[in-house]
Write a protein that holds these residues in place. Structure first.
Motif, PDB file in Angstrom:
ATOM      1  N   UNK A  76      -5.720  -2.415  -1.892  1.00 32.66           N
ATOM      2  CA  UNK A  76      -6.041  -1.355  -0.925  1.00 32.66           C
ATOM      3  C   UNK A  76      -5.596   0.005  -1.448  1.00 32.66           C
TER       4      UNK A  76
ATOM      5  N   UNK B 233       0.745   3.135  -3.370  1.00 32.68           N
ATOM      6  CA  UNK B 233      -0.021   4.356  -3.078  1.00 32.68           C
ATOM      7  C   UNK B 233       0.829   5.605  -3.222  1.00 32.68           C
TER       8      UNK B 233
ATOM      9  N   UNK C 258      -7.842   1.176  -4.250  1.00 32.62           N
ATOM     10  CA  UNK C 258      -9.099   1.683  -3.711  1.00 32.62           C
ATOM     11  C   UNK C 258      -8.983   3.119  -3.220  1.00 32.62           C
ATOM     12  N   UNK C 259      -7.839   3.440  -2.615  1.00 28.46           N
ATOM     13  CA  UNK C 259      -7.661   4.809  -2.114  1.00 28.46           C
ATOM     14  C   UNK C 259      -7.572   5.817  -3.250  1.00 28.46           C
TER      15      UNK C 259
ATOM     16  N   UNK D 299       0.843  -1.200   0.000  1.00 25.08           N
ATOM     17  CA  UNK D 299       0.000   0.000   0.000  1.00 25.08           C
ATOM     18  C   UNK D 299       0.878   1.249   0.000  1.00 25.08           C
TER      19      UNK D 299
END
Lengths: 225, 225, 225, 225
Positions: free
Chosen positions: B102, B23, B105-106, B19
């Motif tokens: 994850x 991310x 999704x963010x 992540x």
């Protein structure tokens, strides 16, 4: 530690240091789109972070000098036998060139190619004097007062010195020689290397004298007490 | 620690690592206005800082490997039972894909979408060999000499390796597989993943052999003493 | 420590935290010439470095929560008496607004002015859930395994979380409320604050349950063993 | 430590601090291509990293104040004899000007040249009050609770304070005077120095009173218990 292990440690450690310095310099210049400040930020960050790892990795084996003037200063302080100085310096220089070649391989450059990066004149030499004075000062101070933090103090110092000296702080004769064989961001013209090395030796000598006085060793005679 | 706790620790830790990596790569590319050096600075800073937190969080439970070649190297050194290797690797891979999902999704991406980021050729594979060699070297050295600093040394090493290797240092087969499912800054084409993983295994093997010799373990036979 | 000292510590610490977050955000936006990545790099660096200092300063007095969900999680774990929860949260909120006013004074803004920065939708809420889950996870893990490194782990985590979450990781209801009163880089529309706070409470709850299981406390009953 | 060593330590340390602050400011401005945020990032990184090294180097000899208001606060707390205050301050100021000259030499500037950088007005003075309040607060807190981390806490604080205060946080009268002699990135007009110094003294006084109450010393009377 056996002598073989210590020499492998100095050689491999210096090789990895040069791979970090030269490799991150090439990557930084490639990506920074002409903004030299951004390139130097990346180069300084990578070098500082790399030094933390490398000194922690090799420190307990060989002292993690990676630098002839550090070895000479340690021998002068009788922290290592004088007869080990030459082997240490030889593997440092050999390691430094190997590290440059390793970095060039990662970025599809020839193994060695002479730098054309001009670095000379009084301001540059004074920068190298200051840079090496500070480096040896950090090492002596921390080794004599709180050795566990030395890896962090040295790495922090070099990160700062990339920025506060006009020469970006080579501060290391083996590094200087090997960077002369890299015509990249971190390079230095071969003809400019001797001036840097002389300034480095003078800075290291001054720091060794001043800081052996500031931090008298407990078990042996030092210059001024 | 019970086996259940250790597997949750490896899986959750690897998920959080991915992540962070994916991310911060997406965020960096979105904000950096086309300057890849600034994006990689942010990505490297976030990954290094994230690793400090994650290794400190999960290290005392499962060792915080988050990486199949670390697990294999630990098992080879007999620091963990061989029968735990496969479960460790399975939860690492599962965790890695969960972490990518994850992150997606963010940032409002589909959970998975195959990367089109080309990463192949000798220079890239040599980069992954060097990157993984260094990672395993840091882990063995610090674990055997001063384990309390290992989280900081590993994080510092990876921060540097993002910059000094041409591949930005994946150095982890589970991470490589999961990043193949992310067509973002941190991605790698699925077809290029096997080359990376082979180079990583070779680098890890070399480092394990060299550093087990450099740092002989006290209580058991090692290769060369 | 007396209750008065502990409340002053939480209030003053939260005020200084907000001064760091909001002040550095304003400075970063002013100087960054429109490049948001550079602004966020500065903001993340300042916040991470500031957190190291603040948690080291106030940790031994009040625990350095600076965050209502941290206080609630600590009380749930019976690390502090339940009757102190409300006073803690009150001084945190009061401190947070004072810190915003202090920052605005340094940059010649009105003391408070409602933010117009839109931050809502599932991706943002999921980001806040993840961010707060990770924060509470770091705190519980480090407090239970190696408390001396907690300040560094938390600061490193938040530095990473500014980058790997799409919301730049508020992860703190008091911070969220106070940033609603700042129409600057770090702001959030007042109408968007409740969504963030609900996501934060859910993330904190999940992390508390998972990590109390992962790290069973020695001296008292925990959920699952 | 002998008085001579302590004064050399304060003087040399303050000189190196100014060389770092001013030198990295010049380098940053030269390379940053007009983007002030990038320049300040480099300046803050170099100053923070330099402070880690310098405080670790000189802390065990002289306390590594490098700052008249730190010396005054220490003397007020009876951590050092009052008769040493004046010599400390004198070598700090002397060292600060030497450091500026050393930096100017590295970058081919005249040794001293008055700054034309305007820094005045309430917002700037309030910034210096806050900056110095925080600095003294960090020092008292960490010294009284966990002295081994003080160098890292102070360095982290100053890195943050470069960004969260509108004045970039001089927080040091000796530094302020010496930077008035440098018409570079880090300079301040001589006429603006007194306002800064008054704000610094007020901030230091407030912090000393508040934090001596928050952290009562064990062996001696303090203001409020």
């Amino acid at each position: 530690m056996s002598m073989a292990r210590r020499l492998v440690s100095e050689g491999l450690g210096t090789a990895m240091l040069l791979a970090v310095v030269v490799g991150s310099g090439i990557m930084a210049e490639r990506l920074a789109d002409g903004n030299v400040a951004i390139a130097l930020l990346a180069n300084a960050l990578a070098t500082g972070a790399g030094l933390i790892a490398l000194i922690l990795m090799f420190g307990t084996i060989s002292g993690a000098h990676f630098n002839p003037v550090v070895t000479l200063s340690e021998a002068f302080q009788r922290n290592m036998p004088g007869k080990e100085v030459l082997p240490y310096i030889l593997v440092q220089v050999l390691g430094a060139f190997s590290g440059v070649a390793a970095a060039h391989g990662m970025f599809e450059h020839p193994l060695f190619f002479a730098s054309e990066h001009v670095r000379n004149g009084m301001a540059q030499w004074w920068s190298e004097f200051v840079a090496t004075f500070g480096l040896i000062a950090v090492i002596i101070s921390c080794t004599r007062s709180r050795p566990a933090v030395t890896p962090f103090a040295v790495a922090a110092y070099i990160t700062a010195a990339y920025w506060f000296t006009a020469s970006t702080s080579f501060a290391n004769p083996a590094v200087t020689l090997a960077r002369a064989a890299s015509n990249t961001f971190a390079g230095i013209r071969p003809i400019d290397a001797p001036g840097f090395i002389i300034a480095q030796i003078l800075g290291a000598t001054a720091a060794t004298l001043v800081f052996c006085w500031l931090y008298p060793a407990k078990q042996k005679d030092t210059v001024s007490h």
